[in-house]
Scaffold this motif. Structure first.
Motif, mmCIF file in Angstrom:
data_model
loop_
_atom_site.group_PDB
_atom_site.id
_atom_site.type_symbol
_atom_site.label_atom_id
_atom_site.label_comp_id
_atom_site.label_asym_id
_atom_site.label_seq_id
_atom_site.Cartn_x
_atom_site.Cartn_y
_atom_site.Cartn_z
ATOM 1 N N GLY A 1 86.724 50.239 27.877
ATOM 2 C CA GLY A 1 86.149 50.899 29.045
ATOM 3 C C GLY A 1 87.108 51.674 29.925
ATOM 4 N N ASP A 2 86.536 52.313 30.928
ATOM 5 C CA ASP A 2 87.204 53.216 31.867
ATOM 6 C C ASP A 2 87.786 54.439 31.156
ATOM 7 N N TYR A 3 86.882 55.287 30.712
ATOM 8 C CA TYR A 3 87.245 56.540 30.058
ATOM 9 C C TYR A 3 87.579 57.612 31.090
ATOM 10 N N VAL A 4 87.058 57.455 32.314
ATOM 11 C CA VAL A 4 87.123 58.522 33.311
ATOM 12 C C VAL A 4 87.726 58.051 34.627
ATOM 13 N N ASP A 5 87.878 59.040 35.550
ATOM 14 C CA ASP A 5 88.434 58.847 36.891
ATOM 15 C C ASP A 5 89.964 58.704 36.815
ATOM 16 N N TYR A 6 90.625 59.050 37.890
ATOM 17 C CA TYR A 6 92.087 59.002 37.998
ATOM 18 C C TYR A 6 92.793 59.746 36.868
ATOM 19 N N GLY A 7 92.224 60.854 36.459
ATOM 20 C CA GLY A 7 92.811 61.756 35.489
ATOM 21 C C GLY A 7 92.078 63.072 35.623
ATOM 22 N N LEU B 1 82.697 50.723 21.729
ATOM 23 C CA LEU B 1 82.967 51.234 23.066
ATOM 24 C C LEU B 1 82.113 50.488 24.094
ATOM 25 N N VAL B 2 82.726 50.086 25.210
ATOM 26 C CA VAL B 2 81.978 49.445 26.287
ATOM 27 C C VAL B 2 82.241 50.173 27.607
ATOM 28 N N GLN B 3 81.418 49.886 28.578
ATOM 29 C CA GLN B 3 81.486 50.559 29.877
ATOM 30 C C GLN B 3 82.467 49.867 30.812
ATOM 31 N N GLY B 4 83.253 50.676 31.533
ATOM 32 C CA GLY B 4 84.149 50.156 32.555
ATOM 33 C C GLY B 4 83.593 50.378 33.948
ATOM 34 N N ASN B 5 84.216 49.768 34.951
ATOM 35 C CA ASN B 5 83.711 49.904 36.322
ATOM 36 C C ASN B 5 83.818 51.336 36.839
ATOM 37 N N HIS B 6 84.856 52.084 36.416
ATOM 38 C CA HIS B 6 84.959 53.479 36.852
ATOM 39 C C HIS B 6 83.934 54.362 36.152
ATOM 40 N N ASP B 7 83.570 54.011 34.925
ATOM 41 C CA ASP B 7 82.518 54.750 34.228
ATOM 42 C C ASP B 7 81.194 54.603 34.977
ATOM 43 N N ARG C 1 86.498 36.559 15.130
ATOM 44 C CA ARG C 1 85.387 37.035 15.954
ATOM 45 C C ARG C 1 85.950 37.611 17.255
ATOM 46 N N TYR C 2 85.417 38.764 17.676
ATOM 47 C CA TYR C 2 85.901 39.443 18.878
ATOM 48 C C TYR C 2 84.754 39.716 19.844
ATOM 49 N N LEU C 3 85.054 39.586 21.124
ATOM 50 C CA LEU C 3 84.131 39.941 22.204
ATOM 51 C C LEU C 3 84.850 40.923 23.113
ATOM 52 N N VAL C 4 84.237 42.075 23.371
ATOM 53 C CA VAL C 4 84.875 43.135 24.163
ATOM 54 C C VAL C 4 84.095 43.351 25.448
ATOM 55 N N GLN C 5 84.777 43.296 26.568
ATOM 56 C CA GLN C 5 84.177 43.593 27.869
ATOM 57 C C GLN C 5 85.279 44.132 28.779
ATOM 58 N N HIS C 6 84.931 45.032 29.676
ATOM 59 C CA HIS C 6 85.975 45.656 30.488
ATOM 60 C C HIS C 6 86.681 44.655 31.388
ATOM 61 N N GLN C 7 85.918 43.819 32.079
ATOM 62 C CA GLN C 7 86.528 42.852 32.987
ATOM 63 C C GLN C 7 85.762 41.535 32.935
ATOM 64 N N TYR C 8 86.475 40.470 33.214
ATOM 65 C CA TYR C 8 85.889 39.133 33.162
ATOM 66 C C TYR C 8 84.888 38.947 34.298
ATOM 67 N N LYS C 9 85.323 39.268 35.513
ATOM 68 C CA LYS C 9 84.442 39.226 36.683
ATOM 69 C C LYS C 9 84.613 40.537 37.444
ATOM 70 N N SER C 10 84.078 40.620 38.653
ATOM 71 C CA SER C 10 84.142 41.872 39.409
ATOM 72 C C SER C 10 85.510 42.107 40.039
ATOM 73 N N ASP C 11 86.410 41.122 39.930
ATOM 74 C CA ASP C 11 87.756 41.272 40.489
ATOM 75 C C ASP C 11 88.758 41.322 39.339
ATOM 76 N N TYR C 12 89.999 40.892 39.594
ATOM 77 C CA TYR C 12 91.033 40.927 38.557
ATOM 78 C C TYR C 12 91.298 39.555 37.948
ATOM 79 N N SER C 13 90.400 38.622 38.136
ATOM 80 C CA SER C 13 90.592 37.292 37.564
ATOM 81 C C SER C 13 90.455 37.335 36.046
ATOM 82 N N GLY D 1 90.041 44.849 29.566
ATOM 83 C CA GLY D 1 90.897 45.881 30.130
ATOM 84 C C GLY D 1 91.048 45.628 31.619
ATOM 85 N N HIS D 2 90.895 46.687 32.404
ATOM 86 C CA HIS D 2 90.768 46.639 33.864
ATOM 87 C C HIS D 2 92.077 46.424 34.617
#
Length: 256
Positions: free
Chosen positions: A33-39, A57-63, A116-128, A158-159
């Motif tokens: 995730g986070d394909y966009v913003d800050y570029g 491909l998964v969605q990031g918070n900036h997306d 086995r893999y699981l893909v997600q941009h962030q665990y929670k809404s913060d940086y934990s 990511g994140h």
């Protein structure tokens, strides 16, 4: 099988091209995730990511944020010190780009070489992050198919822009490939970071790239006094030679 894992590209198509060039011959591309913003090249970045067949491909918070800004139309009215890179990106994208970002799933799972893999941009809404086996199992049960006991499971996040592999036990770990584009303010390392998983073995890698186009865009906005100061300071730090992301000498930097 060779899996190329990236995250947080942030409209930096130059860095993404270098990563793809360095790892030619990969079998699967995974982006957290986070394909966009800050570029400055959101459309080109999206197009390049979409051009890889079968990519996970998964969605990031900036997306998600940019779809909301685009829908609101606020990017058309923001001027001067209220203008941000998110507004710049929205001006450069069209409805098809936005629909791609909007349709991205929050998480995906896949299997490669018996892992086995699981893909997600962030665990929670913060940086934990997932810090114990109980939380790992809980999160996995909520977001991915069950796996037999003893089968290695890996979460890809990511994140944070911090490249790491965190082992919780022999068959539970999580991976952050780092950011393809830039680091956090306390990390001056400026290469494009990513990870490669080959036959189940994880390798954390990085490759240099040309950031001059990003820096030139910041200088142009600065000369016109047409963007929020802190947004420009970030660019002079990440893509130039400013000492910190809040360097008060950022205006002097623009003349170099």
């Amino acid at each position: 099988m060779k899996v190329l894992v990236i995250s947080d590209v942030h409209s930096n198509v130059w860095a993404l091209r270098e990563v793809l060039r360095a790892e030619q011959g990969f079998d699967l591309l995974v982006c957290a995730g986070d394909y966009v913003d800050y570029g400055i090249a959101p459309k080109e970045t999206i197009a390049l990511a979409r051009s890889v067949p079968g990519a996970v491909l998964v969605q990031g918070n900036h997306d998600k944020l940019l779809t909301e800004i685009y829908d609101s139309g606020e990017y058309r009215t923001k001027k001067g010190h209220d203008f941000k890179w998110s507004h710049d990106n929205c001006l450069k994208m069209d409805g098809e780009d936005i629909e791609f970002l909007r349709a991205l799933p929050i998480h995906q799972s896949f299997e490669a070489d018996g892992v086995r893999y699981l893909v997600q941009h962030q665990y929670k809404s913060d940086y934990s992050t997932v810090e114990c086996r109980f939380l790992f199992d809980q999160f996995w049960a909520e977001h991915a198919p069950a796996a037999p006991d003893g089968v290695r499971r890996c979460m890809i996040f990511g994140h944070s822009h911090r490249q790491a592999v965190h082992w919780l036990s022999g068959d539970r770990l999580w991976l952050n490939p780092g950011s393809v584009s830039y680091r956090r303010p306390d990390d001056p390392e400026k290469t494009a970071q990513y990870a490669v998983i080959e036959n189940g073995e994880i390798s954390l890698r990085q490759v240099p790239y040309d950031a001059s186009a990003q820096l030139a865009a910041a200088k142009e906005y600065l000369a016109k006094d047409a963007m929020m100061e802190t947004e420009l300071q970030d660019f002079f730090f990440f893509f130039g030679n400013a000492k910190t992301s809040r360097d008060p000498l950022v205006r002097k930097e623009s003349s170099k």
